[in-house]
Design a protein around this motif. Structure first.
Motif, mmCIF file in Angstrom:
data_model
loop_
_atom_site.group_PDB
_atom_site.id
_atom_site.type_symbol
_atom_site.label_atom_id
_atom_site.label_comp_id
_atom_site.label_asym_id
_atom_site.label_seq_id
_atom_site.Cartn_x
_atom_site.Cartn_y
_atom_site.Cartn_z
ATOM 1 N N TYR A 74 0.811 -1.220 0.000
ATOM 2 C CA TYR A 74 0.000 0.000 0.000
ATOM 3 C C TYR A 74 0.843 1.269 0.000
ATOM 4 C CZ TYR A 74 -4.467 -2.349 0.685
ATOM 5 O OH TYR A 74 -5.585 -3.099 0.509
ATOM 6 N N GLN A 75 2.125 1.159 0.290
ATOM 7 C CA GLN A 75 2.967 2.345 0.365
ATOM 8 C C GLN A 75 3.340 2.897 -1.003
ATOM 9 O OE1 GLN A 75 6.104 1.155 3.042
ATOM 10 N NE2 GLN A 75 4.820 1.533 4.817
ATOM 11 N N VAL A 76 2.910 2.229 -2.055
ATOM 12 C CA VAL A 76 3.136 2.705 -3.413
ATOM 13 C C VAL A 76 1.827 3.317 -3.885
ATOM 14 C CG1 VAL A 76 3.685 2.025 -5.768
ATOM 15 C CG2 VAL A 76 4.807 0.893 -3.843
ATOM 16 N N GLY A 77 1.851 4.567 -4.242
ATOM 17 C CA GLY A 77 0.635 5.221 -4.709
ATOM 18 C C GLY A 77 0.318 6.458 -3.891
ATOM 19 N N MET A 78 -0.931 6.874 -3.970
ATOM 20 C CA MET A 78 -1.360 8.129 -3.359
ATOM 21 C C MET A 78 -1.891 7.969 -1.935
ATOM 22 S SD MET A 78 -0.517 10.227 -5.648
ATOM 23 C CE MET A 78 -1.233 11.713 -5.019
ATOM 24 N N ASP A 79 -2.081 6.740 -1.484
ATOM 25 C CA ASP A 79 -2.595 6.524 -0.138
ATOM 26 C C ASP A 79 -1.563 6.916 0.911
ATOM 27 O OD1 ASP A 79 -5.020 5.446 -1.050
ATOM 28 O OD2 ASP A 79 -4.161 3.450 -1.194
ATOM 29 N N VAL A 80 -2.042 7.306 2.080
ATOM 30 C CA VAL A 80 -1.177 7.550 3.226
ATOM 31 C C VAL A 80 -1.223 6.277 4.067
ATOM 32 C CG1 VAL A 80 -0.856 8.911 5.319
ATOM 33 C CG2 VAL A 80 -1.623 10.023 3.212
ATOM 34 N N VAL A 81 -0.066 5.717 4.360
ATOM 35 C CA VAL A 81 0.016 4.482 5.139
ATOM 36 C C VAL A 81 0.696 4.806 6.455
ATOM 37 C CG1 VAL A 81 0.827 2.102 5.206
ATOM 38 C CG2 VAL A 81 0.147 3.127 3.019
ATOM 39 N N GLU A 82 -0.014 4.556 7.541
ATOM 40 C CA GLU A 82 0.501 4.790 8.891
ATOM 41 C C GLU A 82 0.621 3.447 9.599
ATOM 42 O OE1 GLU A 82 1.055 7.703 10.865
ATOM 43 O OE2 GLU A 82 1.108 8.757 8.946
ATOM 44 N N THR A 83 1.567 3.343 10.502
ATOM 45 C CA THR A 83 1.661 2.148 11.334
ATOM 46 C C THR A 83 1.401 2.525 12.779
ATOM 47 O OG1 THR A 83 4.038 2.362 11.699
ATOM 48 C CG2 THR A 83 3.323 1.017 9.800
ATOM 49 N N VAL A 84 0.941 1.550 13.515
ATOM 50 C CA VAL A 84 0.684 1.727 14.933
ATOM 51 C C VAL A 84 1.102 0.423 15.618
ATOM 52 C CG1 VAL A 84 -1.735 0.965 14.764
ATOM 53 C CG2 VAL A 84 -1.061 2.480 16.611
ATOM 54 N N PRO A 85 1.705 0.490 16.810
ATOM 55 C CA PRO A 85 2.079 -0.753 17.490
ATOM 56 C C PRO A 85 0.871 -1.661 17.688
ATOM 57 C CG PRO A 85 3.088 1.128 18.569
ATOM 58 C CD PRO A 85 2.117 1.681 17.568
ATOM 59 N N MET A 86 1.079 -2.940 17.451
ATOM 60 C CA MET A 86 0.015 -3.923 17.600
ATOM 61 C C MET A 86 -0.222 -4.186 19.094
ATOM 62 S SD MET A 86 -0.131 -7.798 15.978
ATOM 63 C CE MET A 86 0.327 -7.258 14.344
ATOM 64 N N PRO A 87 -1.468 -4.020 19.573
ATOM 65 C CA PRO A 87 -1.746 -4.319 20.986
ATOM 66 C C PRO A 87 -1.439 -5.785 21.307
ATOM 67 C CG PRO A 87 -3.555 -3.080 20.007
ATOM 68 C CD PRO A 87 -2.648 -3.487 18.887
ATOM 69 N N PRO A 88 -1.041 -6.066 22.544
ATOM 70 C CA PRO A 88 -0.650 -7.428 22.924
ATOM 71 C C PRO A 88 -1.711 -8.492 22.629
ATOM 72 C CG PRO A 88 -0.043 -5.890 24.651
ATOM 73 C CD PRO A 88 -0.846 -5.116 23.655
ATOM 74 N N ASP A 89 -3.001 -8.185 22.825
ATOM 75 C CA ASP A 89 -4.014 -9.208 22.570
ATOM 76 C C ASP A 89 -4.138 -9.526 21.077
ATOM 77 O OD1 ASP A 89 -5.008 -6.602 22.360
ATOM 78 O OD2 ASP A 89 -7.042 -7.156 22.925
ATOM 79 N N ILE A 90 -3.904 -8.543 20.218
ATOM 80 C CA ILE A 90 -3.928 -8.797 18.779
ATOM 81 C C ILE A 90 -2.665 -9.544 18.366
ATOM 82 C CG2 ILE A 90 -3.998 -7.744 16.490
ATOM 83 C CD1 ILE A 90 -5.681 -5.509 17.726
ATOM 84 N N THR A 91 -1.530 -9.196 18.984
ATOM 85 C CA THR A 91 -0.287 -9.928 18.720
ATOM 86 C C THR A 91 -0.478 -11.404 19.043
ATOM 87 O OG1 THR A 91 1.032 -7.964 19.211
ATOM 88 C CG2 THR A 91 2.173 -10.083 19.283
#
Length: 185
Positions: free
Chosen positions: A123-140
């Motif tokens: 997704y980082q290729v193109g016009m979209d803005v891609v943000e990351t956020v730390p994955m919460p422990p329960d989702i990890t």
């Protein structure tokens, strides 16, 4: 666990786990002369319910707001376990959130969330803005269990290149000409 309702025959290869995630977007007064606001993903809320646009204000301060902007489905696919494994090997594991401007251009709207490092990079290729956020422990823990249950190592197989012979190629090495290497034969 949710099976894909489209085609039960392909369900094991397609989406098999989903989790709703509330996406918290921070809007902050920009110091740039070209933009009034800067946008970033501040957090995710596991198990969040739906929210209507423009979202629900959660907190605010001088020059900033945190808004529950959307609830998106985090989808886990058996075919993406290699991307999840790569993500889980990072410290900390992250979620990628794709943001797009709304129709009026006044806000950034979350449209996709993924735990796959490969999909996030795509997704980082193109016009979209891609943000990351730390994955919460329960989702990890959920992603790690998913990978443990469904990952299959695929051995690397080197493909053998096919030789393409020209009618004037008498050596088989791609060069034209006769045994002495000159001319066209």
């Amino acid at each position: 666990m949710t099976d894909d309702p489209v085609d039960p025959g392909t369900a094991p290869l397609r989406r098999i786990e989903t989790l709703p995630l509330g996406i918290v977007v921070e809007r902050r007064a920009s110091t740039s002369p070209w933009a009034d606001w800067s946008w970033r993903v501040a957090a995710v809320i596991p198990g969040a319910g739906p929210v209507e646009p423009p979202g629900r204000l959660l907190r605010s301060g001088e020059g900033w707001t945190h808004t529950h902007a959307a609830t998106l489905e985090l989808e886990l696919f058996r075919t993406d376990t290699e991307g999840y494994r790569l993500n889980l090997s990072q410290e900390p594991p992250r979620l990628w959130v794709v943001l797009r401007p709304d129709a009026a251009g006044d806000a950034m709207i979350p449209v996709v969330v993924t735990a796959s490092a490969h999909e996030g990079e795509g997704y980082q290729v193109g016009m979209d803005v891609v943000e990351t956020v730390p994955m919460p422990p329960d989702i990890t823990a959920l992603v790690r269990d998913f990978v443990d249950q469904h990952h299959v190592d695929v051995p690397f197989e080197k493909r053998e290149r096919k030789r393409h012979f020209d009618k004037d190629d008498r050596r088989g090495d791609g060069r034209r000409g006769g045994p002495q290497g000159g001319g066209t034969g």
